[in-house]
Write an enzyme that holds these catalytic residues in place. Sequence first.
Site, PDB file in Angstrom:
ATOM      1  N   GLY A 133      -6.916   3.026  -8.287  1.00 53.84           N
ATOM      2  CA  GLY A 133      -5.917   1.972  -8.348  1.00 53.84           C
ATOM      3  C   GLY A 133      -4.509   2.528  -8.314  1.00 53.84           C
TER       4      GLY A 133
ATOM      5  N   GLY B 254      -0.985   2.156 -10.337  1.00 54.29           N
ATOM      6  CA  GLY B 254      -0.345   1.589 -11.524  1.00 54.29           C
ATOM      7  C   GLY B 254       1.151   1.723 -11.430  1.00 54.29           C
ATOM      8  N   GLY B 255       1.830   1.180 -12.425  1.00 55.16           N
ATOM      9  CA  GLY B 255       3.275   1.247 -12.454  1.00 55.16           C
ATOM     10  C   GLY B 255       3.775   2.681 -12.493  1.00 55.16           C
ATOM     11  CG  PHE B 256       3.753   4.703 -15.731  1.00 57.92           C
ATOM     12  CD1 PHE B 256       5.006   5.095 -16.154  1.00 57.92           C
ATOM     13  CD2 PHE B 256       3.170   3.595 -16.315  1.00 57.92           C
ATOM     14  CE1 PHE B 256       5.668   4.403 -17.144  1.00 57.92           C
ATOM     15  CE2 PHE B 256       3.828   2.903 -17.312  1.00 57.92           C
ATOM     16  CZ  PHE B 256       5.084   3.295 -17.730  1.00 57.92           C
ATOM     17  N   GLY B 257       2.064   5.362 -11.314  1.00 60.26           N
ATOM     18  CA  GLY B 257       1.535   6.229 -10.272  1.00 60.26           C
ATOM     19  C   GLY B 257       0.087   5.895  -9.964  1.00 60.26           C
TER      20      GLY B 257
ATOM     21  CB  VAL C  61      -5.510   5.868 -11.395  1.00 63.09           C
ATOM     22  CG1 VAL C  61      -6.524   6.497 -12.336  1.00 63.09           C
ATOM     23  CG2 VAL C  61      -4.304   5.388 -12.168  1.00 63.09           C
TER      24      VAL C  61
ATOM     25  CE  LYS D 281      -1.843   6.080 -15.287  1.00 58.71           C
ATOM     26  NZ  LYS D 281      -1.382   4.879 -14.574  1.00 58.71           N
TER      27      LYS D 281
ATOM     28  CG  ASP E 143       3.407  -3.120 -17.525  1.00 58.82           C
ATOM     29  OD1 ASP E 143       3.467  -4.373 -17.420  1.00 58.82           O
ATOM     30  OD2 ASP E 143       3.220  -2.375 -16.548  1.00 58.82           O
TER      31      ASP E 143
END
Length: 518
Positions: A341, A343-346, A348, A362, A459
């Site tokens: 997936g 995500g907001g931070f990068g 995965v 991640k 979040d």
Amino acid sequence: MKQEYLGMVLPITITSIWWWSCLIRGVDASPQINLLNKGCSQYNATNLPEFYTNLNATFSDLKTQLNKNSTHFATAQQARGSDPVYPMVQCRNYLSAADCAACFAAAVSQIRNCSAANGARVIYDGCFLRYESAGFFDQTTLPGNVGLCGNNTASQATAFSAAAGKLLVDLQLATPKINGFFAATKNEVVSSGSGNETVYGVAQCAETISKTGCQDCLNVAYANLQSCLPDTDGRAVDAGCFLRYSSTSFFPDNQTTNIASFLKTGGNSRKKAIIIGVVVGGVRLLILIVGVFLYFKLSRKPEAARRGDILGATELQGPMNYKYKDLKSATKNFSEENKLGEGGFGDVYKGTLNNGKIVAVKKLAILQSDRAKANFVNEVKLISNVHHRNLIRLLGCCSKGPELLLIYEYMANNSLDRFIFGPKRGSLNWKQLNDIILGTARGLAYLHEEFHVCIIHRDIKTSNILLDDSFQPKIADFGLARLLPDDQTHLSTRFAGTLGYTAPEYAIHGQLSEKVDT
Ligand SMILES: *[C@@H]1O[C@H](CO)[C@@H](O)[C@H](O)[C@H]1NC(C)=O
Ligand SMILES: *[C@@H]1O[C@H](CO)[C@@H](O)[C@H](O)[C@H]1NC(C)=O
Ligand SMILES: *[C@@H]1O[C@H](CO)[C@@H](O)[C@H](O)[C@H]1NC(C)=O
């Protein structure tokens, strides 16, 4: 009491003369408050009145225990409220009850210097005191374990080293087998020179660790003292044990432990000896080879401890460092096929490590300045110490390669959004949904109130709630918002929050509180 007494020296009565003669006789009466090691946690308690109440309550509990049973070891706990306190005290067993109490009192006043730190420790020759915000009573050896050597070299260096070395080996072998995990013993220094010198030693483990834990800890302590010889003094400190030798007597003679009976090897090896005695040549050689092999296997020194770090959960254990190369091959070079997936931070990725373990990797999409990297290591250390069954475990990180990577436990059932909006929509029953709601709330309550640093997620949304094999929820991505530079956190919804889920006061004004997650 004695300290007060020493303050008013002048009225010399019969009793005081008696007191003094006891003191002058030396080792017999002294709390031995020579400071060896101390440290304060870098985190403060959150609710100070509650914390100080808990701290005072546990200290007086320890004091009562030491007084009442004239024991040399005590633990306590005050787990109520947001700032629990778990303390442990241990005096060397050769101290009298009064000296133990005096050493404890000194340690309490010293440890109060850490003011509101939620963990701290003081180690003296005579005793140690430590408290943490969580139980640590089973800890044995920790990074920061260290040998402290004296300043003087023994005059008969070779003979002294031999005698002290033998003494330490004996203590290391015998102490874990002794009830109460304490031994004090001495050994004559055999030398050609004049005068007979003696070397004295003690070993002690926390009474709440296991026999093997005591053994492990003393093995490390023993290794740490090797570099001290032929100094006349050496002390090894660690979380679960203490080992000391000296050419000067530092415990009363009548406190010496007879350790001979604990050094005898068991029936097993006697049987072996009989076999060796009976069976001829070839077999003897075979046994010898096996023996030598085992000896080298067993006596291999424990891995060298990281130096510089200080002892204790206080100072948070570091996360595991993974090699970039390994992660690259585990995720098939971060292939699309392995992508779980975005995500907001990068992104995965699913990864299969060499040992077969499946993890989620991640790739962090944050700025890579030196400051960001230093910050990264600290924050990762913090996050990897968060353990709760409704929070995803951070297993480790990788900051050496071209990217910053975080390694998490892998969740087979992916995230909640798939079951709410996605292909599997409607497949969770009410019981499961209820469990997910409660579990998520428990995880958040832990982050907000129970962990020693308040972590605000910022979040919370269905794609950040992962589900394990039995559909129990685990919150992901917590703590990561702390990695962003302060000025970015509330301005950029891409990073610290998703439009539509973020609390308006945070999105618009940047007001941050636990309420943002609720
Ligand atoms: C805790 O004990 C210290 C020292 O005895 C005292 O100064 C402080 O007021 C106490 N705090 C509480 C909350 O009882
Ligand atoms: C800490 O406590 C000890 C013992 O009460 C005291 O002597 C010392 O001055 C205090 N301060 C520091 C910075 O160690
Ligand atoms: C050890 O000797 C001291 C005096 O040196 C004495 O006060 C104490 O009671 C003795 N302890 C034991 C266990 O015999």
